[in-house]
Design a protein around this motif. Structure first.
Motif, PDB file in Angstrom:
ATOM      1  N   HIS A   1       0.831  -1.210   0.000  1.00 14.62           N
ATOM      2  CA  HIS A   1       0.000   0.000   0.000  1.00 14.62           C
ATOM      3  C   HIS A   1       0.860   1.253   0.000  1.00 14.62           C
ATOM      4  N   GLU A   2       1.917   1.228   0.784  1.00 18.14           N
ATOM      5  CA  GLU A   2       2.800   2.406   0.837  1.00 18.14           C
ATOM      6  C   GLU A   2       3.444   2.651  -0.518  1.00 18.14           C
ATOM      7  N   ALA A   3       3.868   1.581  -1.194  1.00 17.89           N
ATOM      8  CA  ALA A   3       4.473   1.725  -2.523  1.00 17.89           C
ATOM      9  C   ALA A   3       3.446   2.192  -3.548  1.00 17.89           C
ATOM     10  N   LEU A   4       2.216   1.693  -3.419  1.00 17.16           N
ATOM     11  CA  LEU A   4       1.161   2.087  -4.343  1.00 17.16           C
ATOM     12  C   LEU A   4       0.823   3.572  -4.196  1.00 17.16           C
ATOM     13  N   VAL A   5       0.720   4.034  -2.961  1.00 16.61           N
ATOM     14  CA  VAL A   5       0.413   5.454  -2.726  1.00 16.61           C
ATOM     15  C   VAL A   5       1.548   6.332  -3.253  1.00 16.61           C
ATOM     16  N   ALA A   6       2.797   5.852  -3.112  1.00 10.60           N
ATOM     17  CA  ALA A   6       3.939   6.626  -3.605  1.00 10.60           C
ATOM     18  C   ALA A   6       3.853   6.824  -5.117  1.00 10.60           C
ATOM     19  N   LEU A   7       3.455   5.788  -5.840  1.00  7.95           N
ATOM     20  CA  LEU A   7       3.318   5.926  -7.293  1.00  7.95           C
ATOM     21  C   LEU A   7       2.101   6.779  -7.654  1.00  7.95           C
ATOM     22  N   ALA A   8       1.019   6.575  -6.918  1.00  2.00           N
ATOM     23  CA  ALA A   8      -0.223   7.304  -7.222  1.00  2.00           C
ATOM     24  C   ALA A   8      -0.067   8.806  -7.000  1.00  2.00           C
ATOM     25  N   THR A   9       0.801   9.190  -6.081  1.00  6.79           N
ATOM     26  CA  THR A   9       0.992  10.617  -5.776  1.00  6.79           C
ATOM     27  C   THR A   9       2.322  11.123  -6.324  1.00  6.79           C
ATOM     28  N   GLY A  10       2.937  10.325  -7.199  1.00  6.35           N
ATOM     29  CA  GLY A  10       4.232  10.715  -7.753  1.00  6.35           C
ATOM     30  C   GLY A  10       4.100  11.541  -9.015  1.00  6.35           C
ATOM     31  N   THR A  11       5.013  11.362  -9.930  1.00  3.24           N
ATOM     32  CA  THR A  11       4.999  12.117 -11.185  1.00  3.24           C
ATOM     33  C   THR A  11       3.879  11.594 -12.089  1.00  3.24           C
ATOM     34  N   PRO A  12       3.487  12.373 -13.099  1.00  6.47           N
ATOM     35  CA  PRO A  12       2.470  11.873 -14.056  1.00  6.47           C
ATOM     36  C   PRO A  12       2.884  10.552 -14.688  1.00  6.47           C
ATOM     37  N   ALA A  13       4.162  10.376 -14.968  1.00  2.00           N
ATOM     38  CA  ALA A  13       4.625   9.125 -15.588  1.00  2.00           C
ATOM     39  C   ALA A  13       4.454   7.943 -14.631  1.00  2.00           C
ATOM     40  N   GLN A  14       4.740   8.176 -13.343  1.00  2.00           N
ATOM     41  CA  GLN A  14       4.567   7.099 -12.350  1.00  2.00           C
ATOM     42  C   GLN A  14       3.086   6.739 -12.208  1.00  2.00           C
ATOM     43  N   ARG A  15       2.267   7.744 -12.200  1.00  2.00           N
ATOM     44  CA  ARG A  15       0.822   7.501 -12.066  1.00  2.00           C
ATOM     45  C   ARG A  15       0.273   6.751 -13.297  1.00  2.00           C
ATOM     46  N   ASP A  16       0.755   7.143 -14.463  1.00  3.93           N
ATOM     47  CA  ASP A  16       0.315   6.440 -15.677  1.00  3.93           C
ATOM     48  C   ASP A  16       0.769   4.978 -15.658  1.00  3.93           C
ATOM     49  N   MET A  17       1.987   4.758 -15.177  1.00  2.00           N
ATOM     50  CA  MET A  17       2.509   3.391 -15.097  1.00  2.00           C
ATOM     51  C   MET A  17       1.655   2.556 -14.141  1.00  2.00           C
ATOM     52  N   LEU A  18       1.244   3.171 -13.034  1.00  2.00           N
ATOM     53  CA  LEU A  18       0.410   2.456 -12.059  1.00  2.00           C
ATOM     54  C   LEU A  18      -0.965   2.144 -12.647  1.00  2.00           C
ATOM     55  N   GLN A  19      -1.559   3.111 -13.333  1.00  2.00           N
ATOM     56  CA  GLN A  19      -2.869   2.866 -13.930  1.00  2.00           C
ATOM     57  C   GLN A  19      -2.796   1.762 -14.979  1.00  2.00           C
ATOM     58  N   ASP A  20      -1.705   1.759 -15.730  1.00  2.00           N
ATOM     59  CA  ASP A  20      -1.514   0.715 -16.737  1.00  2.00           C
ATOM     60  C   ASP A  20      -1.447  -0.669 -16.078  1.00  2.00           C
ATOM     61  N   ALA A  21      -0.744  -0.754 -14.951  1.00  2.00           N
ATOM     62  CA  ALA A  21      -0.642  -2.028 -14.228  1.00  2.00           C
ATOM     63  C   ALA A  21      -1.997  -2.457 -13.674  1.00  2.00           C
ATOM     64  N   LEU A  22      -2.746  -1.504 -13.146  1.00  4.63           N
ATOM     65  CA  LEU A  22      -4.086  -1.831 -12.631  1.00  4.63           C
ATOM     66  C   LEU A  22      -4.974  -2.378 -13.750  1.00  4.63           C
ATOM     67  N   ASN A  23      -4.843  -1.779 -14.930  1.00  4.54           N
ATOM     68  CA  ASN A  23      -5.646  -2.258 -16.070  1.00  4.54           C
ATOM     69  C   ASN A  23      -5.304  -3.699 -16.408  1.00  4.54           C
ATOM     70  N   ARG A  24      -4.031  -4.043 -16.358  1.00  7.29           N
ATOM     71  CA  ARG A  24      -3.606  -5.396 -16.737  1.00  7.29           C
ATOM     72  C   ARG A  24      -3.912  -6.434 -15.657  1.00  7.29           C
ATOM     73  N   TRP A  25      -3.905  -6.023 -14.409  1.00  6.59           N
ATOM     74  CA  TRP A  25      -4.106  -6.984 -13.320  1.00  6.59           C
ATOM     75  C   TRP A  25      -5.562  -7.120 -12.885  1.00  6.59           C
ATOM     76  N   TYR A  26      -6.430  -6.307 -13.469  1.00  9.07           N
ATOM     77  CA  TYR A  26      -7.831  -6.360 -13.023  1.00  9.07           C
ATOM     78  C   TYR A  26      -8.450  -7.749 -13.244  1.00  9.07           C
ATOM     79  N   LYS A  27      -8.319  -8.268 -14.451  1.00  7.04           N
ATOM     80  CA  LYS A  27      -8.957  -9.559 -14.737  1.00  7.04           C
ATOM     81  C   LYS A  27      -8.354 -10.699 -13.911  1.00  7.04           C
ATOM     82  N   PRO A  28      -7.014 -10.821 -13.861  1.00  5.06           N
ATOM     83  CA  PRO A  28      -6.462 -11.868 -12.980  1.00  5.06           C
ATOM     84  C   PRO A  28      -6.930 -11.715 -11.534  1.00  5.06           C
ATOM     85  N   MET A  29      -7.117 -10.466 -11.109  1.00  6.28           N
ATOM     86  CA  MET A  29      -7.578 -10.212  -9.733  1.00  6.28           C
ATOM     87  C   MET A  29      -8.994 -10.756  -9.527  1.00  6.28           C
ATOM     88  N   ILE A  30      -9.865 -10.548 -10.498  1.00  5.20           N
ATOM     89  CA  ILE A  30     -11.235 -11.076 -10.393  1.00  5.20           C
ATOM     90  C   ILE A  30     -11.221 -12.605 -10.453  1.00  5.20           C
TER      91      ILE A  30
END
Length: 330
Positions: A185-214
């Motif tokens: 969670h701490e690492a996730l918040v760091a990316l979410a509140t980081g640079t635009p590039a870090q945030r985009d990278m995190l959103q991209d990962a969330l998009n890819r992991w959503y289905k495996p997560m379900i």
């Protein structure tokens, strides 16, 4: 870290005739479970109880081992020393969890060698989610928060089950998983509140992991072939759908609070029923991947086979301590 709720059917055993149990012993066994007592290795237990437990614990142990691989590849590429130390500690913990679980499964009569051989041959399965790649550091972060979070939901519930050795192992594992979750969670918040590039990278990962997560908790209850009996015997303490709903209830709001999203317009909680709705996550893909046709199935088993073959001399040395050779220092 990881214990999905789904137990892959063993087709060879499925064809075997059902074992007729002694009705008196079976009644006493079920009464003991109903009274909230634990079943211990020396206790009588039905064939099917033992078989399902072995398969469930074994699959969980394999998942701990294989699950350390996508994160382990990022140890040398962690973005700073603090992240590297945390990841090293976490991967060590996961392997330790596997040892605890293999020990618990061995109390039911299946040796560790048999379990490892079944993993390497593809007979035994592990959690589907680890057959997907960790392409960026954000993938490691998503695994550390959401996949560990899903595992904790599963493990906390099942730690209240009926088989003593497995429950005690899960209690120990959950203590360490809570640390992993905070780290994720701490690492996730760091990316979410980081640079635009870090945030985009995190959103991209969330998009890819959503289905495996379900997929993580297994197929819908209406298609599950094991849940009713496993829940009666308190091997599983909640259905796949109930665990998935509990997970979504706890973690989706945390992602939305950060202004991030999941790639599913139908992901929404019914406030009246408390049940989450979501798009069909393609269960054909789930079965295809768990049966060996995922993006990383071959790679994961190849790495594990390499480790098994190249670690053979260590196991032999440990089995023959009397042959220890002392090398003079001077």
């Amino acid at each position: 870290m990881y214990g999905g709720g789904y137990i892959q059917e063993d087709k060879n055993v499925k064809k075997a005739k059902p074992v007729e149990e002694d009705p008196v012993k079976l009644a006493a066994f079920e009464a003991k479970i109903e009274a909230g007592e634990k079943i211990e290795p020396e206790d009588w237990m039905p064939f099917e109880y033992r078989r399902q437990l072995i398969r469930m614990i074994e699959q969980h142990a394999h998942s701990e081992v294989i699950g350390s691989l996508p994160e382990g590849t990022w140890i040398t590429r962690a973005p700073n020393f603090k992240r590297k130390l945390a990841l090293v500690a976490k991967v060590q913990d996961e392997i330790g969890h596997a040892h605890l679980l293999y020990n618990a499964a061995e109390t039911l009569g299946k040796s560790r060698n048999e379990m490892i051989n079944d993993l390497l041959s593809g007979k035994s399965k592990y959690s589907n989610v680890f057959n997907y790649p960790a392409k960026t550091w954000a993938d490691v972060t998503v695994i550390g928060f959401l996949i560990d979070g899903a595992a904790i939901v599963n493990q906390l519930i099942n730690s209240k089950g009926s088989y003593g050795p497995y429950c005690r192992a899960l209690e120990r594992i959950c203590y360490e998983e809570s640390f992993h979750l905070k780290q994720g969670h701490e690492a996730l918040v760091a990316l979410a509140t980081g640079t635009p590039a870090q945030r985009d990278m995190l959103q991209d990962a969330l998009n890819r992991w959503y289905k495996p997560m379900i997929h993580f908790f297994g197929p819908p209850d209406k298609t599950s072939v094991h849940s009713e009996k496993l829940m009666k015997w308190k091997v599983k303490m909640a259905s796949n759908d109930d665990m998935r709903n509990q997970f979504l209830d706890s973690y989706v709001p945390k992602i939305w609070e950060l202004g991030l999203s999941f790639p599913d317009e139908k992901l929404k909680k019914n406030e009246e029923t408390g049940v989450w709705g979501f798009s069909d996550p393609d269960w054909d893909e789930f079965f295809r991947v768990i049966n060996g046709d995922g993006p990383c199935n071959e790679e994961r088993l190849a790495v594990r086979k390499w480790a098994e073959e190249n670690g053979e001399w260590v196991r032999k040395a440990l089995m023959k301590p009397e042959e220890k050779i002392t090398i003079p220092l001077s």
